[in-house]
Motif scaffolding. Structure first.
Motif, PDB file in Angstrom:
ATOM      1  N   ARG A  53       1.294  -6.131 -10.367  1.00 27.91           N
ATOM      2  CA  ARG A  53       0.988  -5.519  -9.064  1.00 27.91           C
ATOM      3  C   ARG A  53       1.809  -4.259  -8.849  1.00 27.91           C
ATOM      4  O   ARG A  53       1.303  -3.232  -8.382  1.00 27.91           O
ATOM      5  CB  ARG A  53       1.290  -6.541  -7.948  1.00 27.91           C
ATOM      6  CG  ARG A  53       0.087  -7.453  -7.681  1.00 27.91           C
ATOM      7  CD  ARG A  53       0.382  -8.451  -6.594  1.00 27.91           C
ATOM      8  NE  ARG A  53       0.669  -7.796  -5.320  1.00 27.91           N
ATOM      9  CZ  ARG A  53       1.018  -8.435  -4.219  1.00 27.91           C
ATOM     10  NH1 ARG A  53       1.141  -9.743  -4.230  1.00 27.91           N
ATOM     11  NH2 ARG A  53       1.247  -7.786  -3.117  1.00 27.91           N
ATOM     12  N   VAL A  54       3.092  -4.327  -9.208  1.00 25.15           N
ATOM     13  CA  VAL A  54       3.966  -3.160  -9.045  1.00 25.15           C
ATOM     14  C   VAL A  54       3.504  -2.028  -9.951  1.00 25.15           C
ATOM     15  O   VAL A  54       3.468  -0.863  -9.547  1.00 25.15           O
ATOM     16  CB  VAL A  54       5.431  -3.553  -9.364  1.00 25.15           C
ATOM     17  CG1 VAL A  54       6.312  -2.304  -9.428  1.00 25.15           C
ATOM     18  CG2 VAL A  54       5.964  -4.530  -8.315  1.00 25.15           C
ATOM     19  N   LEU A  55       3.124  -2.368 -11.171  1.00 23.72           N
ATOM     20  CA  LEU A  55       2.652  -1.350 -12.122  1.00 23.72           C
ATOM     21  C   LEU A  55       1.388  -0.677 -11.586  1.00 23.72           C
ATOM     22  O   LEU A  55       1.238   0.540 -11.670  1.00 23.72           O
ATOM     23  CB  LEU A  55       2.350  -2.010 -13.477  1.00 23.72           C
ATOM     24  CG  LEU A  55       3.461  -1.842 -14.511  1.00 23.72           C
ATOM     25  CD1 LEU A  55       3.264  -2.858 -15.639  1.00 23.72           C
ATOM     26  CD2 LEU A  55       3.462  -0.436 -15.081  1.00 23.72           C
ATOM     27  N   ARG A  56       0.478  -1.483 -11.026  1.00 20.61           N
ATOM     28  CA  ARG A  56      -0.770  -0.943 -10.504  1.00 20.61           C
ATOM     29  C   ARG A  56      -0.487  -0.013  -9.319  1.00 20.61           C
ATOM     30  O   ARG A  56      -1.111   1.040  -9.167  1.00 20.61           O
ATOM     31  CB  ARG A  56      -1.684  -2.094 -10.053  1.00 20.61           C
ATOM     32  CG  ARG A  56      -3.149  -1.800 -10.380  1.00 20.61           C
ATOM     33  CD  ARG A  56      -4.004  -3.021 -10.257  1.00 20.61           C
ATOM     34  NE  ARG A  56      -3.752  -3.668  -8.967  1.00 20.61           N
ATOM     35  CZ  ARG A  56      -4.434  -4.731  -8.547  1.00 20.61           C
ATOM     36  NH1 ARG A  56      -5.349  -5.267  -9.319  1.00 20.61           N
ATOM     37  NH2 ARG A  56      -4.184  -5.293  -7.396  1.00 20.61           N
ATOM     38  N   ARG A  57       0.487  -0.390  -8.491  1.00 18.15           N
ATOM     39  CA  ARG A  57       0.826   0.414  -7.310  1.00 18.15           C
ATOM     40  C   ARG A  57       1.402   1.764  -7.750  1.00 18.15           C
ATOM     41  O   ARG A  57       1.039   2.814  -7.237  1.00 18.15           O
ATOM     42  CB  ARG A  57       1.833  -0.331  -6.450  1.00 18.15           C
ATOM     43  CG  ARG A  57       1.818   0.205  -5.014  1.00 18.15           C
ATOM     44  CD  ARG A  57       2.904  -0.440  -4.168  1.00 18.15           C
ATOM     45  NE  ARG A  57       2.768  -1.884  -4.121  1.00 18.15           N
ATOM     46  CZ  ARG A  57       3.778  -2.707  -3.856  1.00 18.15           C
ATOM     47  NH1 ARG A  57       4.997  -2.228  -3.668  1.00 18.15           N
ATOM     48  NH2 ARG A  57       3.598  -3.996  -3.796  1.00 18.15           N
ATOM     49  N   THR A  58       2.318   1.742  -8.732  1.00 21.39           N
ATOM     50  CA  THR A  58       2.935   2.977  -9.207  1.00 21.39           C
ATOM     51  C   THR A  58       1.887   3.843  -9.892  1.00 21.39           C
ATOM     52  O   THR A  58       1.909   5.071  -9.756  1.00 21.39           O
ATOM     53  CB  THR A  58       4.086   2.675 -10.184  1.00 21.39           C
ATOM     54  OG1 THR A  58       3.609   1.777 -11.185  1.00 21.39           O
ATOM     55  CG2 THR A  58       5.265   2.061  -9.463  1.00 21.39           C
ATOM     56  N   ALA A  59       0.964   3.225 -10.612  1.00 19.96           N
ATOM     57  CA  ALA A  59      -0.090   4.001 -11.287  1.00 19.96           C
ATOM     58  C   ALA A  59      -0.979   4.683 -10.252  1.00 19.96           C
ATOM     59  O   ALA A  59      -1.382   5.834 -10.424  1.00 19.96           O
ATOM     60  CB  ALA A  59      -0.923   3.062 -12.159  1.00 19.96           C
ATOM     61  N   ALA A  60      -1.276   3.992  -9.154  1.00 23.03           N
ATOM     62  CA  ALA A  60      -2.106   4.575  -8.103  1.00 23.03           C
ATOM     63  C   ALA A  60      -1.373   5.743  -7.435  1.00 23.03           C
ATOM     64  O   ALA A  60      -1.969   6.734  -7.063  1.00 23.03           O
ATOM     65  CB  ALA A  60      -2.440   3.502  -7.069  1.00 23.03           C
ATOM     66  N   HIS A  61      -0.048   5.630  -7.306  1.00 29.38           N
ATOM     67  CA  HIS A  61       0.737   6.701  -6.701  1.00 29.38           C
ATOM     68  C   HIS A  61       0.761   7.925  -7.608  1.00 29.38           C
ATOM     69  O   HIS A  61       0.687   9.056  -7.146  1.00 29.38           O
ATOM     70  CB  HIS A  61       2.178   6.216  -6.458  1.00 29.38           C
ATOM     71  CG  HIS A  61       2.340   5.530  -5.123  1.00 29.38           C
ATOM     72  ND1 HIS A  61       2.125   6.176  -3.929  1.00 29.38           N
ATOM     73  CD2 HIS A  61       2.697   4.275  -4.819  1.00 29.38           C
ATOM     74  CE1 HIS A  61       2.337   5.325  -2.937  1.00 29.38           C
ATOM     75  NE2 HIS A  61       2.677   4.152  -3.446  1.00 29.38           N
ATOM     76  N   CYS A  62       0.876   7.684  -8.899  1.00 30.86           N
ATOM     77  CA  CYS A  62       0.964   8.801  -9.856  1.00 30.86           C
ATOM     78  C   CYS A  62      -0.380   9.524  -9.981  1.00 30.86           C
ATOM     79  O   CYS A  62      -0.426  10.737 -10.112  1.00 30.86           O
ATOM     80  CB  CYS A  62       1.377   8.261 -11.236  1.00 30.86           C
ATOM     81  SG  CYS A  62       3.109   7.761 -11.258  1.00 30.86           S
ATOM     82  N   ALA A  63      -1.475   8.776  -9.912  1.00 33.76           N
ATOM     83  CA  ALA A  63      -2.806   9.366 -10.118  1.00 33.76           C
ATOM     84  C   ALA A  63      -3.180  10.295  -8.969  1.00 33.76           C
ATOM     85  O   ALA A  63      -2.832  10.077  -7.841  1.00 33.76           O
ATOM     86  CB  ALA A  63      -3.836   8.270 -10.237  1.00 33.76           C
TER      87      ALA A  63
END
Length: 51
Positions: free
Chosen positions: A41-51
């Motif tokens: 979940r944390v990885l998905r959140r950070t990926a969404a922030h970076c994109a």
């Protein structure tokens, strides 16, 4: 009668080191699964922030 016998067997098994080991293994696997889910979940959140 049979149910009581089965309960007694399971109690003696949980009292033995083998029963304790299997219980701790199940707990550890559940804990690792939860950790994996949180990490995902944390990885998905950070990926969404970076994109």
């Amino acid at each position: 009668m049979q149910v009581g016998k089965g309960t007694r067997v399971s109690l003696s098994l949980s009292g033995s080191p083998l029963g304790f080991f299997s219980g701790s293994t199940c707990r550890m696997s559940m804990f690792s699964l939860t950790l994996l889910f949180v990490e995902f979940r944390v990885l998905r959140r950070t990926a969404a922030h970076c994109a």
